[in-house]
Design a protein around this motif. Structure first.
Motif, mmCIF file in Angstrom:
data_model
loop_
_atom_site.group_PDB
_atom_site.id
_atom_site.type_symbol
_atom_site.label_atom_id
_atom_site.label_comp_id
_atom_site.label_asym_id
_atom_site.label_seq_id
_atom_site.Cartn_x
_atom_site.Cartn_y
_atom_site.Cartn_z
ATOM 1 N N LYS A 195 0.828 -1.217 0.000
ATOM 2 C CA LYS A 195 0.000 0.000 0.000
ATOM 3 C C LYS A 195 0.859 1.262 0.000
ATOM 4 O O LYS A 195 0.615 2.212 0.734
ATOM 5 C CB LYS A 195 -0.981 -0.012 1.162
ATOM 6 C CG LYS A 195 -1.942 -1.181 1.076
ATOM 7 C CD LYS A 195 -2.986 -1.149 2.155
ATOM 8 C CE LYS A 195 -3.887 -2.365 1.970
ATOM 9 N NZ LYS A 195 -4.929 -2.434 2.948
ATOM 10 N N GLU A 196 1.871 1.247 -0.872
ATOM 11 C CA GLU A 196 2.765 2.404 -0.997
ATOM 12 C C GLU A 196 2.042 3.607 -1.614
ATOM 13 O O GLU A 196 2.428 4.739 -1.404
ATOM 14 C CB GLU A 196 3.976 2.042 -1.851
ATOM 15 C CG GLU A 196 4.904 1.034 -1.226
ATOM 16 C CD GLU A 196 5.670 1.608 -0.048
ATOM 17 O OE1 GLU A 196 5.761 2.832 0.104
ATOM 18 O OE2 GLU A 196 6.188 0.794 0.743
ATOM 19 N N PHE A 197 0.986 3.342 -2.392
ATOM 20 C CA PHE A 197 0.186 4.390 -3.022
ATOM 21 C C PHE A 197 -1.232 3.855 -3.217
ATOM 22 O O PHE A 197 -1.487 2.667 -3.029
ATOM 23 C CB PHE A 197 0.789 4.855 -4.356
ATOM 24 C CG PHE A 197 1.566 3.793 -5.070
ATOM 25 C CD1 PHE A 197 0.934 2.816 -5.813
ATOM 26 C CD2 PHE A 197 2.939 3.757 -4.980
ATOM 27 C CE1 PHE A 197 1.645 1.834 -6.461
ATOM 28 C CE2 PHE A 197 3.671 2.776 -5.631
ATOM 29 C CZ PHE A 197 3.010 1.805 -6.371
ATOM 30 N N ARG A 198 -2.147 4.737 -3.547
ATOM 31 C CA ARG A 198 -3.559 4.366 -3.684
ATOM 32 C C ARG A 198 -3.806 3.618 -4.989
ATOM 33 O O ARG A 198 -3.261 3.973 -6.020
ATOM 34 C CB ARG A 198 -4.442 5.602 -3.615
ATOM 35 C CG ARG A 198 -4.408 6.252 -2.242
ATOM 36 C CD ARG A 198 -5.267 7.486 -2.150
ATOM 37 N NE ARG A 198 -6.570 7.264 -2.747
ATOM 38 C CZ ARG A 198 -7.247 8.185 -3.424
ATOM 39 N NH1 ARG A 198 -6.750 9.374 -3.598
ATOM 40 N NH2 ARG A 198 -8.427 7.908 -3.933
ATOM 41 N N TRP A 199 -4.655 2.609 -4.915
ATOM 42 C CA TRP A 199 -5.021 1.841 -6.095
ATOM 43 C C TRP A 199 -6.387 1.206 -5.887
ATOM 44 O O TRP A 199 -6.876 1.125 -4.758
ATOM 45 C CB TRP A 199 -3.979 0.758 -6.392
ATOM 46 C CG TRP A 199 -3.675 -0.147 -5.239
ATOM 47 C CD1 TRP A 199 -2.709 0.046 -4.296
ATOM 48 C CD2 TRP A 199 -4.352 -1.341 -4.876
ATOM 49 N NE1 TRP A 199 -2.723 -0.974 -3.382
ATOM 50 C CE2 TRP A 199 -3.735 -1.846 -3.711
ATOM 51 C CE3 TRP A 199 -5.416 -2.052 -5.404
ATOM 52 C CZ2 TRP A 199 -4.144 -3.020 -3.075
ATOM 53 C CZ3 TRP A 199 -5.830 -3.218 -4.783
ATOM 54 C CH2 TRP A 199 -5.188 -3.688 -3.637
ATOM 55 N N ILE A 200 -6.987 0.790 -6.986
ATOM 56 C CA ILE A 200 -8.246 0.043 -6.933
ATOM 57 C C ILE A 200 -8.088 -1.198 -7.797
ATOM 58 O O ILE A 200 -7.258 -1.235 -8.706
ATOM 59 C CB ILE A 200 -9.455 0.875 -7.416
ATOM 60 C CG1 ILE A 200 -9.260 1.335 -8.859
ATOM 61 C CG2 ILE A 200 -9.727 2.041 -6.489
ATOM 62 C CD1 ILE A 200 -10.523 1.927 -9.479
ATOM 63 N N GLN A 201 -8.909 -2.215 -7.480
ATOM 64 C CA GLN A 201 -8.919 -3.418 -8.296
ATOM 65 C C GLN A 201 -10.267 -3.497 -8.997
ATOM 66 O O GLN A 201 -11.316 -3.439 -8.355
ATOM 67 C CB GLN A 201 -8.681 -4.660 -7.445
ATOM 68 C CG GLN A 201 -8.522 -5.908 -8.274
ATOM 69 C CD GLN A 201 -8.105 -7.098 -7.443
ATOM 70 O OE1 GLN A 201 -8.129 -7.062 -6.219
ATOM 71 N NE2 GLN A 201 -7.723 -8.169 -8.107
ATOM 72 N N LEU A 202 -10.227 -3.601 -10.310
ATOM 73 C CA LEU A 202 -11.434 -3.666 -11.122
ATOM 74 C C LEU A 202 -11.892 -5.112 -11.280
ATOM 75 O O LEU A 202 -11.147 -6.044 -10.954
ATOM 76 C CB LEU A 202 -11.154 -3.067 -12.508
ATOM 77 C CG LEU A 202 -10.596 -1.646 -12.527
ATOM 78 C CD1 LEU A 202 -10.211 -1.258 -13.945
ATOM 79 C CD2 LEU A 202 -11.608 -0.679 -11.958
ATOM 80 N N ASP A 203 -13.112 -5.284 -11.813
ATOM 81 C CA ASP A 203 -13.576 -6.624 -12.146
ATOM 82 C C ASP A 203 -12.575 -7.275 -13.088
ATOM 83 O O ASP A 203 -12.008 -6.612 -13.952
ATOM 84 C CB ASP A 203 -14.945 -6.566 -12.826
ATOM 85 C CG ASP A 203 -16.045 -6.133 -11.876
ATOM 86 O OD1 ASP A 203 -15.843 -6.227 -10.654
ATOM 87 O OD2 ASP A 203 -17.106 -5.705 -12.365
ATOM 88 N N GLY A 204 -12.330 -8.524 -12.910
ATOM 89 C CA GLY A 204 -11.362 -9.215 -13.755
ATOM 90 C C GLY A 204 -9.951 -9.152 -13.205
ATOM 91 O O GLY A 204 -9.015 -9.617 -13.837
ATOM 92 N N GLY A 205 -9.775 -8.542 -12.032
ATOM 93 C CA GLY A 205 -8.467 -8.521 -11.389
ATOM 94 C C GLY A 205 -7.509 -7.444 -11.860
ATOM 95 O O GLY A 205 -6.366 -7.412 -11.438
ATOM 96 N N LYS A 206 -7.946 -6.554 -12.730
ATOM 97 C CA LYS A 206 -7.070 -5.480 -13.219
ATOM 98 C C LYS A 206 -6.942 -4.403 -12.139
ATOM 99 O O LYS A 206 -7.890 -4.103 -11.426
ATOM 100 C CB LYS A 206 -7.646 -4.855 -14.482
ATOM 101 C CG LYS A 206 -7.901 -5.861 -15.582
ATOM 102 C CD LYS A 206 -6.929 -5.663 -16.664
ATOM 103 C CE LYS A 206 -7.266 -6.607 -17.802
ATOM 104 N NZ LYS A 206 -6.122 -7.149 -18.417
#
Length: 68
Positions: free
Chosen positions: A40-51
């Motif tokens: 969690k070094e920076f903000r991210w999201i995980q989309l459907d399909g694991g992207k």
């Protein structure tokens, strides 16, 4: 109509990076990028399909704070 769409596309600002883009920016392996995501070094999201999509602002801020 094509010209108008082209202008709109060019004017849009990128708000997120892909894992591949982070790999290229940092010149690291794919597993290294996933390790950074896990930490969690920076903000991210995980989309459907694991992207994953990484916040451009969050990543850029993190990168600016790294020692050279």
């Amino acid at each position: 109509m094509y010209e108008r769409r082209k202008r709109v596309f060019i004017c849009q600002k990128k708000r997120c990076y892909t894992v591949k883009e982070i790999q290229e920016i940092l010149d690291v392996s794919r597993p290294t990028v996933y390790a950074l995501l896990k930490k969690k070094e920076f903000r991210w999201i995980q989309l459907d399909g694991g992207k994953y999509r990484i916040s451009k602002k969050s990543f850029d801020d993190w990168l600016d704070k790294q020692p050279e």
